[in-house]
Design a protein around this motif. Structure first.
Motif, PDB file in Angstrom:
ATOM      1  N   ASP A 367     139.015  50.469 100.189  1.00 36.39           N
ATOM      2  CA  ASP A 367     140.116  49.535 100.403  1.00 36.39           C
ATOM      3  C   ASP A 367     139.939  48.195  99.707  1.00 36.39           C
ATOM      4  N   TYR A 368     138.698  47.709  99.606  1.00 35.98           N
ATOM      5  CA  TYR A 368     138.489  46.345  99.140  1.00 35.98           C
ATOM      6  C   TYR A 368     138.156  46.238  97.643  1.00 35.98           C
ATOM      7  N   VAL A 369     137.952  47.368  96.969  1.00 34.05           N
ATOM      8  CA  VAL A 369     137.523  47.325  95.570  1.00 34.05           C
ATOM      9  C   VAL A 369     138.566  46.696  94.639  1.00 34.05           C
ATOM     10  N   PRO A 370     139.852  47.039  94.729  1.00 38.78           N
ATOM     11  CA  PRO A 370     140.820  46.438  93.798  1.00 38.78           C
ATOM     12  C   PRO A 370     140.817  44.915  93.811  1.00 38.78           C
ATOM     13  N   ALA A 371     140.695  44.319  94.983  1.00 37.46           N
ATOM     14  CA  ALA A 371     140.669  42.852  95.060  1.00 37.46           C
ATOM     15  C   ALA A 371     139.428  42.294  94.378  1.00 37.46           C
ATOM     16  N   ALA A 372     138.293  42.970  94.553  1.00 44.13           N
ATOM     17  CA  ALA A 372     137.063  42.515  93.908  1.00 44.13           C
ATOM     18  C   ALA A 372     137.158  42.641  92.394  1.00 44.13           C
ATOM     19  N   VAL A 373     137.692  43.755  91.929  1.00 42.93           N
ATOM     20  CA  VAL A 373     137.828  43.966  90.476  1.00 42.93           C
ATOM     21  C   VAL A 373     138.741  42.903  89.861  1.00 42.93           C
ATOM     22  N   ALA A 374     139.836  42.600  90.526  1.00 47.44           N
ATOM     23  CA  ALA A 374     140.754  41.582  90.008  1.00 47.44           C
ATOM     24  C   ALA A 374     140.058  40.231  89.854  1.00 47.44           C
ATOM     25  N   GLU A 375     139.198  39.900  90.797  1.00 53.28           N
ATOM     26  CA  GLU A 375     138.468  38.622  90.719  1.00 53.28           C
ATOM     27  C   GLU A 375     137.398  38.678  89.635  1.00 53.28           C
TER      28      GLU A 375
END
Length: 453
Positions: A367-375
Motif C-alpha cells: 500500500d505505501y510503496v507508490p508514495a515512497a517512490v514518488a518522493e
C-alpha cells in the motif's frame, strides 16, 4: 498469571472451542488471561464486507452480514444447547454487535462516500468481539467463572487505524489495573487480540495477524510467567510444512532467532510478537491446540540455545526497489535520505545492498510503496521490480554457510542480492530469487541443510 492466545483455527468451530476451553480449564490455577482471534475465515468475511461497502454494493454487504450472523449464532447454539440463560446471553451479545455493524454499513452505503481507513477499522475489528463474547458465555455456562474485558481499555496506539503502533508505556500503565480488577471476580479473563484504541480515541487494529502481538504486549504489561501462543501446528518448524516436506520441530530457539524467522517469512508468529516478551524476558511457547499433549517450541534467552541452523523461510511477492543517482559520492548521506523517505511512507525494508552506483532494497509492502517512490523520484531514478521472492536461512554461528549454501541451488549462485545480517552470534543469510522458483529452491535448501527423513 499466564497469557494464552488462541488463533482462528483454535476457535473456528464448536469442536475447536470445546478443545480450546478444555486446555484453559486445566490452567485455572495459573490465572489465565485468554486472548482470542476471530473465528477462522471471519476476518476475511469482514474485509469482504468492508470492500462491499466501499464499492457501494449493498447486496454483497447484506449477504456478508447475514453470513456473519448465521455463523456465530449457530456456533453459540451448538456450544450451549442445554443452557438457555447463557445461550440467550450469547445471542444478545452477538446480535447487538451485528446490529451495530448493520446500521453502520447502511449509513455508509447511504452516503456513498466509500470507506476511510478509520471506518474500515470499525468493521475489521468486530470478529474478535464476536468470538470473545460467545466464548465468554460458553466458559461461564460450563462453570468457569470468567470476566470479559474490552482490550481497548488498555491497548492504546498511535493514530494509524489499520496498523497501530502500540504506546508501550500507556499499555503498561493501564493493563495491570484492568486485568487485576477482572480477576477479582473470576477464575479466568478473556479479551481480544488484534484490536486497539488509537490516540484520538477511535477504534483501530494492529494489522493482520496482530493477535499474537496483543498477547505479547499483555504478557509484558502484567509481567506474565509465560506467554502461550496456541496455533494449529506442533510448534515452530524448520520450514513451512505446507510447502516443504520432512520439516522438523524446533524444540527451543532464542528470542533473536524467533524474531528473525517471523520477520523473514515464517508464518507461526506475528513478526512483532517477540519484542515485548524480550523486554521482560518472558518465555514464549508455541503450542498446538489440536494436539495439546505435544511439546511445541519454547522461545528463550540466547544463552540456553546451542549453535546451528534453525530454519529456512521465504517471503513471496517481494519487491526490489533500486535507487540510482548520477554519481554516488556519499553513500551514507544518500542512505539517510532514502530511509527517511521509507520511514515517512511507512515502507518496511528487509534487505539492503549498496553498490558504487545504486542502492537496492527489498520490501513486501504494497500500500505505501507508490508514495515512497514518488518522493524518491524527486532526487533519484527509481526502478521497482515485482515477481521476486526472498529466502532466508536463520541460526546461530552459521556465517560460514554463506559460501556453502550456493551449492544447494542454482538460484542462490546467481542471486543479485545477498545479505548476511549478524547480531553477535545470530545470523540471517538471505537471498533474492525469482518468485517462480522459490518453492523448489526452499525445498532444495532445506534438504541440503537438514537431509531427508
Amino acid at each position: 498469571m499466564i497469557v494464552m492466545k488462541f488463533g482462528g483455527t483454535s476457535v473456528g468451530s464448536k469442536e475447536a472451542i470445546e478443545r480450546t476451553i478444555g486446555i484453559v480449564s486445566g490452567r485455572l490455577s495459573d490465572r489465565p488471561v485468554v486472548v482470542v482471534s476471530a473465528m477462522s475465515k471471519v476476518t476475511d468475511m469482514l474485509y469482504a464486507l468492508s470492500d462491499a461497502i466501499e464499492a457501494g454494493d449493498s447486496a454483497a454487504a447484506d449477504s456478508a452480514l447475514i453470513a456473519l450472523r448465521q455463523k456465530h449464532l449457530e456456533a453459540a447454539a451448538e456450544l450451549m444447547p442445554s443452557d438457555p440463560l447463557w445461550r440467550e446471553e450469547a445471542y444478545s451479545r452477538i446480535n447487538s454487535i451485528l446490529d451495530t455493524m448493520q446500521a453502520f454499513a447502511k449509513a455508509q452505503l447511504a452516503c456513498g462516500a466509500g470507506m476511510t481507513s478509520k471506518e474500515k477499522a470499525v468493521i475489521n475489528s468486530k470478529g474478535e468481539y464476536l468470538s470473545s463474547n460467545m466464548i465468554y458465555c460458553y466458559m461461564n455456562s460450563i462453570g468457569i467463572k470468567t470476566s470479559w474485558v474490552d482490550a481497548r481499555e488498555f491497548m492504546v496506539t498511535d493514530n494509524d487505524y489499520l496498523q497501530g503502533i502500540p504506546d508501550m508505556a500507556e499499555i503498561e500503565r493501564r493493563c495491570p489495573k484492568v486485568i487485576d480488577a477482572a480477576f477479582a471476580r473470576a477464575q479466568a479473563v478473556i479479551t481480544q487480540g488484534f484490536v486497539c484504541k488509537t490516540a484520538d480515541g477511535s477504534e483501530g487494529v494492529l494489522g493482520r495477524g496482530g493477535s499474537d502481538y496483543s498477547a505479547s504486549l499483555i504478557g509484558m504489561a502484567i509481567d506474565a510467567e509465560k506467554i502461550e501462543i496456541w496455533t494449529d501446528v506442533d510448534g515452530v518448524q524448520s520450514a513451512d510444512p505446507r510447502r516443504v516436506t520432512n520439516t522438523r520441530r524446533i524444540s527451543r530457539i532464542s528470542f533473536e532467532e524467533a524474531a528473525e524467522m517471523a520477520a523473514y517469512g515464517a508464518k507461526v508468529l506475528h513478526p512483532k510478537t517477540i519484542e515485548p516478551a524480550v523486554a521482560k524476558n518472558i518465555p514464549v511457547l508455541v503450542l498446538n491446540s489440536m494436539n495439546p499433549e505435544g511439546q511445541g517450541t519454547v522461545i528463550l534467552q540466547s544463552s540456553f540455545i546451542e549453535d546451528g541452523v534453525r530454519s529456512v523461510s521465504s517471503k513471496e511477492k517481494l519487491r526490489v526497489i533500486t535507487i540510482s543517482v548520477p554519481v554516488l559520492k556519499d553513500a551514507s548521506s544518500l542512505l539517510t535520505r532514502v530511509f527517511a523517505v521509507f520511514a515517512e511512507a511507512r515502507v518496511k525494508v528487509d534487505l539492503v545492498k549498496v553498490s558504487p552506483v545504486d542502492i537496492m532494497v527489498t520490501t513486501d509492502s504494497v500500500d505505501y510503496v507508490p508514495a515512497a517512490v514518488a518522493e524518491l523520484e524527486k532526487f533519484a531514478t527509481v526502478k521497482v521490480e515485482d515477481d521476486l521472492a526472498q529466502i532466508s536461512v536463520i541460526g546461530k554461528n552459521i556465517s560460514e554457510l554463506k559460501i556453502a549454501l550456493k551449492e544447494a541451488s542454482e538460484q542462490l549462485r546467481t542471486s543479485r542480492l545477498v545479505s548476511v545480517a549478524q547480531n553477535d552470534t545470530y545470523v540471517n543469510i538471505s537471498y533474492v530469487v525469482p518468485l517462480a522458483t522459490v518453492r523448489d529452491d526452499v525445498q532444495k535448501i532445506h534438504t541440503y541443510l537438514f537431509g531427508r527423513e
